[in-house]
Design an enzyme around this catalytic site. Structure first.
Site, PDB file in Angstrom:
ATOM      1  N   HIS A  70       0.811  -1.214   0.000  1.00 27.72           N
ATOM      2  CA  HIS A  70       0.000   0.000   0.000  1.00 27.72           C
ATOM      3  C   HIS A  70       0.853   1.276   0.000  1.00 27.72           C
ATOM      4  CE1 HIS A  70      -3.025  -2.706   2.304  1.00 27.72           C
ATOM      5  NE2 HIS A  70      -3.159  -2.855   1.001  1.00 27.72           N
ATOM      6  N   LYS A  79       5.153   6.510   7.361  1.00 22.27           N
ATOM      7  CA  LYS A  79       4.586   5.759   8.487  1.00 22.27           C
ATOM      8  C   LYS A  79       5.686   5.244   9.388  1.00 22.27           C
ATOM      9  CE  LYS A  79       1.420   3.727   5.234  1.00 22.27           C
ATOM     10  NZ  LYS A  79       1.668   2.947   4.105  1.00 22.27           N
ATOM     11  N   TYR A 138       0.320   2.055  13.433  1.00 25.63           N
ATOM     12  CA  TYR A 138       0.815   2.981  12.405  1.00 25.63           C
ATOM     13  C   TYR A 138       0.778   4.392  12.997  1.00 25.63           C
ATOM     14  CZ  TYR A 138      -0.528  -0.571   8.871  1.00 25.63           C
ATOM     15  OH  TYR A 138      -0.683  -1.700   8.125  1.00 25.63           O
ATOM     16  N   ASP A 180      -7.252  -5.610  -2.027  1.00 26.28           N
ATOM     17  CA  ASP A 180      -5.862  -5.957  -2.319  1.00 26.28           C
ATOM     18  C   ASP A 180      -5.745  -6.906  -3.506  1.00 26.28           C
ATOM     19  OD1 ASP A 180      -5.008  -4.300  -0.345  1.00 26.28           O
ATOM     20  OD2 ASP A 180      -4.505  -5.858   1.088  1.00 26.28           O
TER      21      ASP A 180
END
Length: 194
Positions: A70, A79, A138, A180
């Site tokens: 991603h 992140k 995250y 996904d």
């Protein structure tokens, strides 16, 4: 007899992929369990990393889940990723088309016990294979925008990421969200304009 956990101080390992770091956070064990500090703006800045938080979220995942690869197409989202419970194989892939390490990837075992975390720069693809029930944190430097959500197929042969599928009983045990499954191939990604 299990080895006693040891105190660790923040340590920043600069990775060969520019802007990425493997970080050991501060950890202080005691008779109650332990205390982890995995982000300090001042400590990061003193290590030469300018990183401000915009939002924090967590994922809960079953063994065999793949969340990958991603990125955010616009308003890219650096992140700071850590497995707070369980065990995952975390992958970062440089998708910056002008980077000398473009298309290179690295994988790391992040666990609730080792406390390691990854600083994933803007322009990278990121994802992980869940090796046991896990919670992943995250800490993002940009907020999430659903309309800019993007990615590349996790098993694209051109990227040739070596996922440890044997640790979940084989690739046929992978649990993948429809979103996904529908991600573009690496070749399709190359033709995209952001």
């Amino acid at each position: 007899m299990a080895e006693e956990p040891k105190m660790t101080k923040f340590a920043f390992e600069k990775l060969p992929l520019e802007g990425a770091y493997l970080i050991t956070p501060f950890f202080a064990p005691d008779l109650r369990g332990g205390f982890v500090k995995d982000y300090s703006k001042e400590t990061f800045r003193n290590a030469g990393i300018d990183y401000d938080l915009a939002e924090v979220f967590y994922t809960y995942s079953h063994k065999g889940v793949v969340r990958a690869l991603h990125f955010q197409r616009v308003k890219q989202q650096p992140k700071l990723v850590r497995c707070v419970h369980g065990r995952v194989y975390d992958v970062i892939c440089d998708l910056r088309k002008d980077s000398p390490t473009f298309k290179k990837w690295m994988g790391f075992y992040l666990t609730g016990n080792n406390h390691k975390e990854l600083l994933v720069p803007a322009g990278f693809g990121h994802g992980y294979l869940v090796l046991e029930e896990s919670i992943v944190s995250y800490k993002c430097a940009e907020k999430f925008y659903g309309e800019y959500d993007g990615g590349v197929l996790y098993d694209d042969p051109e990227l040739a990421i070596d996922w440890p599928f044997e640790e979940i009983g084989g690739k046929d045990k992978v649990i993948l969200a429809d979103k996904d499954k529908a991600l573009p191939s690496f070749r399709e990604f190359l033709d995209m304009e952001f």
